[in-house]
Design a protein around this motif. Sequence first.
Motif, PDB file in Angstrom:
ATOM      1  N   THR A  62       0.811  -1.188  -0.093  1.00  0.00           N
ATOM      2  CA  THR A  62      -0.094   0.168   0.024  1.00  0.00           C
ATOM      3  C   THR A  62       0.856   1.340   0.024  1.00  0.00           C
ATOM      4  OG1 THR A  62      -1.753  -1.099   1.054  1.00  0.00           O
ATOM      5  CG2 THR A  62      -1.911   1.344   1.389  1.00  0.00           C
TER       6      THR A  62
ATOM      7  N   TRP B 102       2.597   1.980  -3.395  1.00  0.00           N
ATOM      8  CA  TRP B 102       1.670   2.485  -4.393  1.00  0.00           C
ATOM      9  C   TRP B 102       1.289   4.049  -3.990  1.00  0.00           C
ATOM     10  CZ3 TRP B 102       0.284   2.151  -9.247  1.00  0.00           C
ATOM     11  CH2 TRP B 102       0.571   0.972  -9.912  1.00  0.00           C
TER      12      TRP B 102
ATOM     13  N   ILE C 237      -3.591  -1.744 -10.121  1.00  0.00           N
ATOM     14  CA  ILE C 237      -4.029  -1.969  -8.831  1.00  0.00           C
ATOM     15  C   ILE C 237      -5.089  -2.941  -8.632  1.00  0.00           C
ATOM     16  CG2 ILE C 237      -4.627  -0.945  -6.465  1.00  0.00           C
ATOM     17  CD1 ILE C 237      -3.109   1.626  -7.838  1.00  0.00           C
TER      18      ILE C 237
ATOM     19  N   GLY D 253      -7.593   1.613  -3.923  1.00  0.00           N
ATOM     20  CA  GLY D 253      -7.031   1.335  -5.285  1.00  0.00           C
ATOM     21  C   GLY D 253      -8.179   2.240  -6.204  1.00  0.00           C
TER      22      GLY D 253
END
Length: 377
Positions: free
Chosen positions: A233, A236, A262, A269
């Motif tokens: 997480t 990203w 994602i 996402g």
Amino acid sequence: MKREQVHSVPSVEVGHNDDHRDHHESTAPEVDELESFQLLVAAKFNHLLASSCNEDLLSLVWIRKLLDAFLCCLEEFRVILFNNKTSTHLADDFFERSLKALDICNATRDGIERIKQWQRHLEIVLSALDSRQRVLGDGQLRRARKALVDLTLAMLDEKEGGSAFVFSHRNRSFGRHNNAKDHHRPGHSRSLSWSVSRSWSAAKQLQSIVNNLVPPRANEIATTNGFAISVFTMTWVLLFVLWAIVAAIPCQDRGLQIHFNIPHHFPWGSPILLMHDKIMEESKKREKRNSNGLLKEIHQIEIGARQMMDLVDSAHPPLSEQQKTKVEQGVQELALVCEVLQNGLDPLERHVREVFHRIMSCRTDGLELLGPGSSAE
């Protein structure tokens, strides 16, 4: 907000909405902590998505909101990191990627300096065409025209002229003024050179961060008590924030063609993917060449300068009342842009500096905590 289970691993039900669940049962405290982190990231980026649905998308204000969201997520991730000291290979993976973010911060600061240079040209135009002057003569028009030509040349892409300016400023870095003792700490960054090299590429840097970035498998989630999900997480979050900054701010060898893959079962996402799509749409509409950046205020500079150039070129003293009115309107529009830049660029630079130091601090302290064997260098 719909909350879904990230993976079907009983011990790590991140984002799972179970109204009957008793949080006082013998669930490991770190599970609640990891779940809270997922929901925090989702909330922050849903808020950003809401802001991007109006005129704020890719503005100076929006970019600062993006950096605020990143800093908040990084601080929460740091707590999780320090509570999961055994998963060193996952931490090392994040630290290696975060290392690349430092150069992007430096390149972003260079881009902010370029925008400040453009702002100075605009200020000359505003001074030359000041409506408080009794007469707008040839001298004032020539001065304004020269400043507009200089602005146009300065805004050419890096291949044609921008790189010379950027390279001339590449002797500074957010990491320059660190204490000497920092250079001997475990995890001292090899990217803390005073700036990036002339051959450095923002596009390649982003691609190196996204390479091999895949969701953790069920067994990895189980063996790390869910820590693998938090690392995925936060990585990203790091990638999207850097990608959006590179999209907005003039940056050496900019490039947006990064594949965003994602899984939708992550609660954060969807907002990230939706914002990615919005930014790509703006890129197609506004950027015929991969040059100046998608920052809203840059677009306003380009439009305002082009319109003012047309007015100045067609104006011949003595100006008619209609010409005077058009020039005054153009000056007012450019003045508004200058005011936004005046109030927004320095705070943005401080924000980017804070991001740089927070990333560096998290990495350095994390490597010290996990031991010398965990160094990503």
